[in-house]
Design a protein around this motif. Structure first.
Motif, PDB file in Angstrom:
ATOM      1  N   HIS A 122       4.847  12.519  13.341  1.00  0.00           N
ATOM      2  CA  HIS A 122       4.601  11.211  12.755  1.00  0.00           C
ATOM      3  C   HIS A 122       5.227  10.467  13.196  1.00  0.00           C
ATOM      4  CE1 HIS A 122       2.057  14.391  10.548  1.00  0.00           C
ATOM      5  NE2 HIS A 122       2.918  14.797  10.056  1.00  0.00           N
ATOM      6  N   GLY A 123       6.492  10.292  13.877  1.00  0.00           N
ATOM      7  CA  GLY A 123       7.122   9.402  13.637  1.00  0.00           C
ATOM      8  C   GLY A 123       7.842   8.801  12.861  1.00  0.00           C
ATOM      9  N   GLN A 124       7.972   8.241  12.170  1.00  0.00           N
ATOM     10  CA  GLN A 124       8.941   7.903  10.986  1.00  0.00           C
ATOM     11  C   GLN A 124       8.944   8.119   9.725  1.00  0.00           C
ATOM     12  OE1 GLN A 124      10.381   3.248   9.842  1.00  0.00           O
ATOM     13  NE2 GLN A 124      10.985   4.121   8.349  1.00  0.00           N
ATOM     14  N   VAL A 125      10.060   9.320   8.780  1.00  0.00           N
ATOM     15  CA  VAL A 125       9.532  10.093   7.889  1.00  0.00           C
ATOM     16  C   VAL A 125      10.821   9.117   7.107  1.00  0.00           C
ATOM     17  CG1 VAL A 125      10.363  11.818   6.893  1.00  0.00           C
ATOM     18  CG2 VAL A 125       9.226  11.883   9.295  1.00  0.00           C
ATOM     19  N   TRP A 126      10.746   9.194   5.500  1.00  0.00           N
ATOM     20  CA  TRP A 126      11.340   8.621   4.311  1.00  0.00           C
ATOM     21  C   TRP A 126      11.257   9.800   3.189  1.00  0.00           C
ATOM     22  CZ3 TRP A 126       7.293   5.358   6.958  1.00  0.00           C
ATOM     23  CH2 TRP A 126       7.501   5.383   7.247  1.00  0.00           C
ATOM     24  N   ASP A 127      12.669   9.569   3.013  1.00  0.00           N
ATOM     25  CA  ASP A 127      13.304  10.626   1.980  1.00  0.00           C
ATOM     26  C   ASP A 127      12.588   9.646   0.289  1.00  0.00           C
ATOM     27  OD1 ASP A 127      15.862   9.196   0.979  1.00  0.00           O
ATOM     28  OD2 ASP A 127      16.732  10.681   2.447  1.00  0.00           O
ATOM     29  N   THR A 128      13.639   9.950  -0.342  1.00  0.00           N
ATOM     30  CA  THR A 128      12.469   8.847  -1.928  1.00  0.00           C
ATOM     31  C   THR A 128      13.110   7.805  -2.528  1.00  0.00           C
ATOM     32  OG1 THR A 128      12.185  11.572  -2.817  1.00  0.00           O
ATOM     33  CG2 THR A 128      12.164   9.137  -4.291  1.00  0.00           C
ATOM     34  N   SER A 129      15.008   7.987  -2.132  1.00  0.00           N
ATOM     35  CA  SER A 129      15.651   6.824  -1.755  1.00  0.00           C
ATOM     36  C   SER A 129      15.126   5.801  -0.994  1.00  0.00           C
ATOM     37  CB  SER A 129      16.857   6.972  -1.844  1.00  0.00           C
ATOM     38  OG  SER A 129      17.441   8.093  -0.410  1.00  0.00           O
ATOM     39  N   GLU A 130      15.050   6.056   0.599  1.00  0.00           N
ATOM     40  CA  GLU A 130      14.361   5.019   1.449  1.00  0.00           C
ATOM     41  C   GLU A 130      13.008   4.927   1.176  1.00  0.00           C
ATOM     42  OE1 GLU A 130      16.479   7.836   4.805  1.00  0.00           O
ATOM     43  OE2 GLU A 130      15.045   8.530   4.767  1.00  0.00           O
ATOM     44  N   LEU A 131      12.121   5.258   0.414  1.00  0.00           N
ATOM     45  CA  LEU A 131      10.807   5.360   0.400  1.00  0.00           C
ATOM     46  C   LEU A 131      11.224   3.764  -1.248  1.00  0.00           C
ATOM     47  CD1 LEU A 131       7.430   6.173   0.800  1.00  0.00           C
ATOM     48  CD2 LEU A 131       7.941   7.086  -2.289  1.00  0.00           C
ATOM     49  N   GLN A 132      11.591   4.128  -1.960  1.00  0.00           N
ATOM     50  CA  GLN A 132      12.434   2.850  -3.254  1.00  0.00           C
ATOM     51  C   GLN A 132      12.565   2.230  -2.449  1.00  0.00           C
ATOM     52  OE1 GLN A 132      14.316   6.277  -5.098  1.00  0.00           O
ATOM     53  NE2 GLN A 132      12.476   6.545  -6.709  1.00  0.00           N
ATOM     54  N   ARG A 133      12.864   1.692  -1.343  1.00  0.00           N
ATOM     55  CA  ARG A 133      14.332   0.819  -0.517  1.00  0.00           C
ATOM     56  C   ARG A 133      13.434  -0.166  -0.087  1.00  0.00           C
ATOM     57  NH1 ARG A 133      16.858   3.106   4.088  1.00  0.00           N
ATOM     58  NH2 ARG A 133      15.522   2.186   5.138  1.00  0.00           N
ATOM     59  N   ASP A 134      12.467   0.918   0.969  1.00  0.00           N
ATOM     60  CA  ASP A 134      11.821   0.090   1.977  1.00  0.00           C
ATOM     61  C   ASP A 134      10.011   0.154   1.193  1.00  0.00           C
ATOM     62  OD1 ASP A 134      13.097   0.203   3.264  1.00  0.00           O
ATOM     63  OD2 ASP A 134      12.580   2.086   4.825  1.00  0.00           O
ATOM     64  N   PHE A 135       9.149   1.036   0.483  1.00  0.00           N
ATOM     65  CA  PHE A 135       8.061   0.470  -0.538  1.00  0.00           C
ATOM     66  C   PHE A 135       7.540   0.240  -1.444  1.00  0.00           C
ATOM     67  CE2 PHE A 135       7.584   2.484   3.256  1.00  0.00           C
ATOM     68  CZ  PHE A 135       5.972   2.298   4.181  1.00  0.00           C
ATOM     69  N   ASP A 136       6.889  -0.583  -1.990  1.00  0.00           N
ATOM     70  CA  ASP A 136       6.618  -0.116  -3.622  1.00  0.00           C
ATOM     71  C   ASP A 136       5.186   0.814  -3.571  1.00  0.00           C
ATOM     72  OD1 ASP A 136       8.143  -2.102  -4.656  1.00  0.00           O
ATOM     73  OD2 ASP A 136       7.182  -4.065  -3.887  1.00  0.00           O
ATOM     74  N   VAL A 137       5.635   1.422  -4.852  1.00  0.00           N
ATOM     75  CA  VAL A 137       4.308   3.048  -4.748  1.00  0.00           C
ATOM     76  C   VAL A 137       3.517   2.416  -5.631  1.00  0.00           C
ATOM     77  CG1 VAL A 137       4.231   5.165  -5.989  1.00  0.00           C
ATOM     78  CG2 VAL A 137       6.195   4.547  -4.016  1.00  0.00           C
ATOM     79  N   LEU A 138       2.770   2.315  -5.221  1.00  0.00           N
ATOM     80  CA  LEU A 138       0.754   1.497  -6.564  1.00  0.00           C
ATOM     81  C   LEU A 138       0.475   2.658  -6.758  1.00  0.00           C
ATOM     82  CD1 LEU A 138      -0.213  -1.256  -3.802  1.00  0.00           C
ATOM     83  CD2 LEU A 138       1.621  -1.026  -5.414  1.00  0.00           C
ATOM     84  N   GLY A 139       0.653   3.892  -6.289  1.00  0.00           N
ATOM     85  CA  GLY A 139      -0.599   5.331  -6.754  1.00  0.00           C
ATOM     86  C   GLY A 139      -0.674   6.268  -5.781  1.00  0.00           C
ATOM     87  N   PHE A 140      -0.731   7.579  -6.488  1.00  0.00           N
ATOM     88  CA  PHE A 140      -0.387   8.372  -5.450  1.00  0.00           C
ATOM     89  C   PHE A 140      -1.608   9.485  -6.116  1.00  0.00           C
ATOM     90  CE2 PHE A 140       3.142   9.305  -9.274  1.00  0.00           C
ATOM     91  CZ  PHE A 140       2.809  11.276  -9.181  1.00  0.00           C
ATOM     92  N   MET A 141      -1.832  10.778  -5.207  1.00  0.00           N
ATOM     93  CA  MET A 141      -2.577  11.416  -6.058  1.00  0.00           C
ATOM     94  C   MET A 141      -2.588  12.374  -4.087  1.00  0.00           C
ATOM     95  SD  MET A 141      -7.135  11.570  -6.482  1.00  0.00           S
ATOM     96  CE  MET A 141      -7.076  10.903  -8.052  1.00  0.00           C
ATOM     97  N   ALA A 142      -1.917  13.433  -4.749  1.00  0.00           N
ATOM     98  CA  ALA A 142      -1.617  14.372  -3.412  1.00  0.00           C
ATOM     99  C   ALA A 142      -2.597  15.013  -2.381  1.00  0.00           C
ATOM    100  CB  ALA A 142      -0.364  15.554  -4.499  1.00  0.00           C
TER     101      ALA A 142
END
Length: 81
Positions: free
Chosen positions: A30-50
């Motif tokens: 899939h290309g670039q992968v983020w763990d939780t701390s990397e996600l928080q660094r690079d993105f603002d999460v607006l919502g989720f639905m697994a």
């Protein structure tokens, strides 16, 4: 209330659960992968639905989606709108 996406999301989760969970495998597929701390660094999460997350990329302000797997928790497949 009926969730019209539930069947599709359950199928996506089932497919993710059948794939090897290593970061290296996900990066190759899939290309670039983020763990939780990397996600928080690079993105603002607006919502989720697994297994999907709606997020805004901080550096560009671009809104889009990522997929995630449960364990180990990795986010991947960034797709801007």
């Amino acid at each position: 209330m009926t969730d019209e996406t539930e069947t599709i999301r359950r199928e996506m989760l089932s497919n993710l659960a059948s794939e090897p969970g290593s970061r290296e495998y996900l990066e190759a597929k899939h290309g670039q992968v983020w763990d939780t701390s990397e996600l928080q660094r690079d993105f603002d999460v607006l919502g989720f639905m697994a297994p999907l997350v709606v997020a805004r990329l901080k550096s560009a302000g671009t809104k889009g989606t990522l997929m995630f797997q449960g364990s180990p928790r990795f986010y991947f497949g960034w797709s801007p709108e």
